[in-house]
Structures are given as structure tokens and as C-alpha cells.
Design an enzyme around this catalytic site. Structure first.
Site, PDB file in Angstrom:
ATOM      1  N   ASN A 109       0.863  -1.837  -0.085  1.00  0.00           N
ATOM      2  CA  ASN A 109       0.062   0.248   0.082  1.00  0.00           C
ATOM      3  C   ASN A 109       0.827   1.769  -0.021  1.00  0.00           C
ATOM      4  OD1 ASN A 109       0.840  -0.645   2.788  1.00  0.00           O
ATOM      5  ND2 ASN A 109      -1.131   0.346   4.009  1.00  0.00           N
ATOM      6  N   MET A 110       0.077   2.510  -0.368  1.00  0.00           N
ATOM      7  CA  MET A 110       0.543   3.656  -0.922  1.00  0.00           C
ATOM      8  C   MET A 110      -0.180   4.657  -0.108  1.00  0.00           C
ATOM      9  SD  MET A 110       2.569   4.899  -4.264  1.00  0.00           S
ATOM     10  CE  MET A 110       4.653   4.287  -4.010  1.00  0.00           C
ATOM     11  N   GLU A 111       0.170   5.732   0.862  1.00  0.00           N
ATOM     12  CA  GLU A 111      -0.526   5.979   1.455  1.00  0.00           C
ATOM     13  C   GLU A 111       0.168   7.659   0.567  1.00  0.00           C
ATOM     14  OE1 GLU A 111      -0.879   5.568   5.538  1.00  0.00           O
ATOM     15  OE2 GLU A 111      -2.248   4.293   4.823  1.00  0.00           O
ATOM     16  N   CYS A 140     -10.170  -5.859   1.139  1.00  0.00           N
ATOM     17  CA  CYS A 140     -11.504  -4.632   1.675  1.00  0.00           C
ATOM     18  C   CYS A 140     -12.275  -4.888   0.024  1.00  0.00           C
ATOM     19  CB  CYS A 140     -11.004  -3.104   1.771  1.00  0.00           C
ATOM     20  SG  CYS A 140     -10.275  -2.138  -0.069  1.00  0.00           S
ATOM     21  N   CYS A 178     -10.487  -3.626  -2.649  1.00  0.00           N
ATOM     22  CA  CYS A 178     -10.147  -4.398  -3.948  1.00  0.00           C
ATOM     23  C   CYS A 178     -10.821  -5.245  -4.272  1.00  0.00           C
ATOM     24  CB  CYS A 178      -8.683  -5.069  -2.688  1.00  0.00           C
ATOM     25  SG  CYS A 178      -7.584  -3.807  -2.350  1.00  0.00           S
TER      26      CYS A 178
HETATM   27  N1  THU Z   1      -5.060  -1.689   2.848  1.00  0.00           N
HETATM   28  C1  THU Z   1      -4.676  -2.261   1.716  1.00  0.00           C
HETATM   29  O1  THU Z   1      -3.583  -1.605   1.098  1.00  0.00           O
HETATM   30  N2  THU Z   1      -5.188  -3.409   0.997  1.00  0.00           N
HETATM   31  C2  THU Z   1      -6.798  -3.669   1.471  1.00  0.00           C
HETATM   32  O2  THU Z   1      -7.552  -3.981   1.020  1.00  0.00           O
HETATM   33  C3  THU Z   1      -7.118  -3.112   2.852  1.00  0.00           C
HETATM   34  C4  THU Z   1      -6.242  -2.054   3.413  1.00  0.00           C
HETATM   35  C5  THU Z   1      -4.530  -0.405   3.142  1.00  0.00           C
HETATM   36  C6  THU Z   1      -4.888   0.567   2.441  1.00  0.00           C
HETATM   37  C7  THU Z   1      -4.753   1.777   3.692  1.00  0.00           C
HETATM   38  O3  THU Z   1      -2.929   1.941   3.106  1.00  0.00           O
HETATM   39  C8  THU Z   1      -4.353   0.931   5.092  1.00  0.00           C
HETATM   40  O4  THU Z   1      -4.246  -0.510   4.637  1.00  0.00           O
HETATM   41  C9  THU Z   1      -5.175   1.647   6.020  1.00  0.00           C
HETATM   42  O5  THU Z   1      -6.552   1.104   5.009  1.00  0.00           O
HETATM   43 ZN    ZN Z   2      -8.500  -2.733  -0.270  1.00  0.00          ZN
END
Ligand code: THU
Ligand code: ZN
Length: 296
Positions: free
Chosen positions: A89-91, A129, A132
Site C-alpha cells: 500500500n501507498m498513502e 477490502c 480491492c
Molecule cells: N489497505 C490495503 O492495502 N488493502 C486492503 O484491502 C485493506 C486496506 C491499506 C490501505 C491503507 O493504506 C491502509 O491499508 C489502511 O486502510
Molecule cells: Zn483494499
């Protein structure tokens, strides 16, 4: 080797950690493993392929950039070629949360940009989630795709996403990862042409607002990203995010960015320009060049 990878090795079984060392310490580690490398890692670690994928998740998660949640998610997209593509993940601090990239999107986009033609499975360290699950439902392999999670039986995507809404509901028959070759006008500047080539491979069956981006690095090399639409619209992945995924996984810091060119179709029904500029400036980078092209 970067510090995060070094830490992640401590979370791997010792035999696997030892077998991974030569790959991870090489300058050229591409955050993916070929079919042959997967076999070699299995032999060295004594793990089955599904066990190995789960054991590699800390390595994938070490690529996470999560300044907001501090929640590191790692995923592996398993290509039909046998290659395994890592993702995380990348925020973006200071940009709207909608700009966030999920680990599953990262691994899948990594495979797509590497010209993989189909996926067989996705392994991820937390349950995917809804966003996704919807993103994965756009894939050309959605009917057969399986999802593997630590401590859970492997299940199909449809188990996780019953009664799915998808491309067929909007009358679209093509899918993400099907080859795209839009015929777009050309340009003399090689960086702009790289962004045009990316746009021509972008997936935009709902709006035809094809777009691509090229990011030039201090080394002179560039990385390109393609736009990927989704039937449910919101889980669509913008071209900038696509390129940033590859930059992160290939070990290029954002500080190496020297030029950013976004290519869009003239008079398209939507534009990536404002959102791209906002995300780039949240990363501390400012001048975004935008070039419009025509569909031939
Ligand atoms: N996140 C994912 O990378 N995949 C998922 O399906 C669940 C959530 C990440 C997104 C965000 O960066 C962090 O987790 C919190 O939601
Ligand atoms: Zn997701």
C-alpha cells in the site's frame, strides 16, 4: 539493501531468509520472482508454493509507504507466466485519501505494467477490502482468480465478492489485462512519447479517456504508468499511481523525480490533470506537464 527489507527478512523463516539474501542484496532486485526463482526458493526453504507466498508477505509489506495509517499491507500477484509480483500500500500525506493505493492494486498493477497477460491468484496479508475485491473483479481472470490469506483456506474471488457488479453490467466485454492498443497521435519528445505509449495501453472502456504518465528520474531513465478504469468507477487507478507503484517497487525515491508528463486524449469526458498535480505536490514535486493527443 534498504533497511525495511532487512527488517522484513527477520520475519521470514531462517532458511527462506538465507535463500532470499542474494536476491534482495542485488542492486537490480525488481520486487518480483521468476518461475525458476520461485522453484529455487521452494527447494531452499522447504516450503510449498502456497506456504512460500505467505512467507514472502513481510517482504512485500516492507515496500509499504503508510505515513497516515502506519498499517503495512503486502500482496503478491501470481502471473500466468509463473512470475510473482510483489506490491504494497501507498498513502500520500496531505492528499485526499481517495488517492491511496492498496497493496492488491499495487501487486496487480506491477504485473500489468510488466506485460503479464493474466493472473492466477493473489496472496495478501490481510483480508482484501471491498474496494480491492471490486478492483480484482475487473481482471480478465476474475472468474478463475483465487485469493490466499494467512490462516484461511484459499477461496475464489467470487467467494469474497458474491453477486458481483462488473463490466458486463455496463455492456463492456473487454477486461483489465486484455491487450490495449489505442492508436494515438505521436510526439517528438521521447518522454512525451513514452507517456503516449502508456496511454495507448491504458484501460478506459467506460469513458475512452485514455491516459498515461511518464516520470523522468535523475538517472535519465523514466517510468511510465497507465490509467486502469473500473466498472464501479471509484476503484479506478489513476496513471500517476500506476507509475508511483513501479517507482516504489523498483527502489526509486520520489526525490529522484525530474520531469512528469501526463498524456490525455483531447476533449475527453474527464481529466486526470488536477488530481495528478495535487498528488504530485503532496509528494513535494510541482511542475506537471500535460500533453493532449488525438485518437487516430
Ligand atoms: N489497505 C490495503 O492495502 N488493502 C486492503 O484491502 C485493506 C486496506 C491499506 C490501505 C491503507 O493504506 C491502509 O491499508 C489502511 O486502510
Ligand atoms: Zn483494499
Amino acid at each position: 539493501m534498504n533497511e525495511n527489507l532487512l527488517h522484513a527478512l527477520n520475519d521470514c523463516p531462517p532458511r527462506l531468509a538465507q535463500a532470499l539474501l542474494p536476491y534482495l542484496s542485488g542492486e537490480q532486485f525488481s520486487a518480483s520472482f521468476s518461475a525458476e526463482e520461485v522453484t529455487a526458493l521452494q527447494q531452499a526453504s522447504g516450503l510449498s508454493a502456497p506456504e512460500l507466498a505467505i512467507a514472502l508477505l513481510p517482504i512485500a509489506a516492507s515496500y509499504a509507504v503508510a505515513p497516515l495509517s502506519h498499517f503495512n499491507v503486502g500482496a503478491i500477484a501470481h502471473g500466468e507466466s509463473g512470475r510473482w509480483y510483489l506490491g504494497a500500500n501507498m498513502e500520500f500525506a496531505a492528499a485526499p485519501l481517495q488517492q491511496t493505493v492498496h497493496a492488491e492494486q499495487s501487486a496487480i498493477t506491477h504485473a500489468w505494467l510488466s506485460d503479464e497477460s493474466r493472473l492466477t491468484a493473489v496472496t495478501v496479508n490481510y483480508t482484501p477490502c471491498g474496494h480491492c475485491r471490486q478492483f480484482m473483479n475487473e481482471l480478465n481472470c476474475a472468474e478463475q482468480l483465487t485469493i490466499a490469506l494467512p490462516g484461511c483456506a484459499t477461496q475464489s474471488l467470487h467467494y469474497y465478492l458474491p453477486n458481483a457488479f462488473g463490466p458486463q453490467d455496463l455492456g463492456v466485454t473487454q477486461k483489465l489485462f486484455d491487450p490495449q492498443t489505442q492508436r494515438l497521435s505521436e510526439h517528438d519528445d521521447p518522454l512525451v512519447q513514452a507517456a503516449i505509449d502508456a496511454a495507448s495501453q491504458s484501460y478506459a472502456p467506460y469513458t475512452r479517456a485514455y491516459s498515461g504518465i511518464a516520470l523522468q528520474l535523475a538517472s535519465g531513465h523514466w517510468i511510465t504508468g497507465r490509467y486502469a478504469e473500473n466498472a464501479a468507477f471509484n476503484p479506478s487507478l489513476p496513471p500517476l499511481q500506476s507509475a508511483l507503484i513501479l517507482m516504489q517497487l523498483h527502489g526509486h525515491p520520489v526525490s529522484a523525480l525530474r520531469r512528469a508528463v501526463l498524456v490525455e486524449v483531447a476533449q475527453a469526458s474527464l481529466s486526470q490533470r488536477e488530481a495528478t498535480a495535487v498528488t504530485l505536490s503532496a509528494l513535494g514535486y510541482h511542475p506537471l506537464e500535460t500533453v493532449t493527443v488525438t485518437v487516430k
